[in-house]
Scaffold this motif. Structure first.
Motif, PDB file in Angstrom:
ATOM      1  N   LYS A 116       0.818  -1.214   0.000  1.00 63.67           N
ATOM      2  CA  LYS A 116       0.000   0.000   0.000  1.00 63.67           C
ATOM      3  C   LYS A 116       0.851   1.264   0.000  1.00 63.67           C
ATOM      4  O   LYS A 116       0.573   2.225  -0.709  1.00 63.67           O
ATOM      5  N   GLN A 117       1.908   1.239   0.858  1.00 65.13           N
ATOM      6  CA  GLN A 117       2.675   2.469   1.071  1.00 65.13           C
ATOM      7  C   GLN A 117       3.581   2.823  -0.097  1.00 65.13           C
ATOM      8  O   GLN A 117       4.019   3.955  -0.217  1.00 65.13           O
ATOM      9  N   SER A 119       2.984   3.272  -3.074  1.00 64.12           N
ATOM     10  CA  SER A 119       2.394   4.049  -4.153  1.00 64.12           C
ATOM     11  C   SER A 119       1.385   5.044  -3.593  1.00 64.12           C
ATOM     12  O   SER A 119       0.675   4.749  -2.632  1.00 64.12           O
ATOM     13  N   ALA A 120       1.324   6.191  -4.205  1.00 60.69           N
ATOM     14  CA  ALA A 120       0.391   7.216  -3.746  1.00 60.69           C
ATOM     15  C   ALA A 120      -1.015   6.966  -4.284  1.00 60.69           C
ATOM     16  O   ALA A 120      -1.991   7.476  -3.751  1.00 60.69           O
ATOM     17  N   THR A 121      -1.110   6.165  -5.339  1.00 61.25           N
ATOM     18  CA  THR A 121      -2.418   5.941  -5.974  1.00 61.25           C
ATOM     19  C   THR A 121      -2.853   4.478  -5.783  1.00 61.25           C
ATOM     20  O   THR A 121      -2.059   3.640  -5.357  1.00 61.25           O
ATOM     21  N   THR A 122      -4.094   4.194  -6.093  1.00 58.47           N
ATOM     22  CA  THR A 122      -4.561   2.797  -6.038  1.00 58.47           C
ATOM     23  C   THR A 122      -4.057   2.059  -7.269  1.00 58.47           C
ATOM     24  O   THR A 122      -3.848   2.663  -8.324  1.00 58.47           O
TER      25      THR A 122
END
Ligand code: CTP
Ligand code: CA
Length: 225
Positions: A116-117, A119-122
C-alpha cells in the motif's frame, strides 16, 4: 450402499466435470474470483459415480469434501483448469462444465506482494480474457465427432431462455443447463432448464442431489449410440 440401489446408467463411462470458481492472482496474496460454492458440480460428480461412471472432478477452490470414489484434481486459475480438463477430456465420454470460470485475469500478476505504502495511488489493474474451457473442448475432434458429449451450465440474471439458447449455439454444444442466479448460489436446492436443439425443458425445484440424478438421466437419453 447407495450404489446397489442406483441404476448403473453410466457404467463403463468416463465423466469429466469442472466445478467451483477459478482464482486469478493479482499478487501472491490477492486475486479475483467468481461466486460459486461448487455444490451443483459436486452433486453431479457424486451422482455420476453412484451411477457407475469413472469420474474426474477438476475443481477450483471450494470448501467441500471430495465425493466418495471420485478422482479430484485441484486447480486455481482458468488456465490450470483448462490444462487439467484437456488432459482428462482425451479419455472422457462425457464432459459437464459446471465451473464458474473467471472471464478475465489480471494481465500481469505481481511476483511480490504489492505494498500500500509504495504508491500514492490505487493500483490500476489491466485484464486479459481467459480461455473458454468448454468451447475449447467442444471444438476438439473427439467432441465434434460425438465421442465426447459436452454439457454446459449458465447462470443468468434475466432473459434465461433467450440468453441460454444463444449461448448453447455459440459454444457449439448439444446441451446447456440454465438457471436463474445469483439466488441459487450456495443453496442446497435449485431449479434447472435444459436447452437442446429441440427447445427447452424445465426440471422443477429440487435438491441439487436430486437434480443431479435427473440431469444425468436426461443426458444418458441424449448420448449418441
Ligand atoms: N466456461 C468455461 N470457460 C470459460 C467461461 C465459461 O468453460 N472461460 C463454461 C462454464 O463452465 C459454463 C459455460 O461455459 O459451463 C457458460 O459459462 P458462462 O459464464 O455462462 O458463459 P460465458 O460464455 O462466459 O458468457 P457470460 O459470462 O458473458 O454470460
Ligand atoms: Ca462467464
Amino acid at each position: 450402499m447407495t450404489r446397489y440401489f442406483t441404476p448403473q446408467i453410466l457404467a463403463g463411462k468416463r465423466v469429466l466435470i469442472t466445478a467451483g470458481p477459478t482464482f486469478e492472482a493479482i499478487d501472491p496474496v490477492r486475486g479475483i474470483t467468481n461466486r460459486s460454492s461448487g455444490k451443483m458440480g459436486y452433486a453431479i460428480a457424486q451422482a455420476a459415480q453412484q451411477a457407475g461412471a469413472e469420474v474426474t472432478l477438476v475443481s477450483g477452490p471450494v470448501a467441500l469434501p471430495t465425493p466418495r470414489g471420485v478422482q479430484r484434481v485441484d486447480v486455481q486459475s482458468a488456465r490450470d483448469m483448462l490444462a487439467a480438463a484437456e488432459a482428462a477430456a482425451q479419455h472422457a465420454d462425457l464432459f459437464i462444465a459446471t465451473a464458474a470460470v473467471a472471464d478475465w485475469r489480471p494481465a500481469n500478476a505481481a511476483a511480490q506482494k504489492i505494498k500500500k505504502q509504495a504508491s500514492a495511488t490505487t493500483p490500476q489493474l489491466e485484464f486479459v480474457e481467459n480461455p473458454d474451457i468448454l468451447a475449447t473442448i467442444a471444438a476438439t475432434p473427439r467432441a465434434r465427432s460425438g465421442q465426447l458429449y459436452c454439457v454446459g451450465f449458465a447462470a443468468e440474471s434475466d432473459n434465461l431462455v433467450e440468453y441460454a439458447s444463444a449461448k448453447r449455439k455459440r459454444k457449439g454444444i448439444p446441451l446447456l443447463v440454465g438457471n436463474i442466479g445469483p439466488n441459487t448460489f450456495g443453496r442446497d436446492d435449485n431449479e434447472l432448464t435444459l436447452f437442446d436443439d429441440q427447445g427447452h425443458k424445465r426440471l422443477p425445484r429440487a435438491s441439487k442431489a436430486e437434480l443431479a440424478r435427473q440431469l444425468l438421466r436426461e443426458i444418458v437419453q441424449r448420448l449418441p449410440g
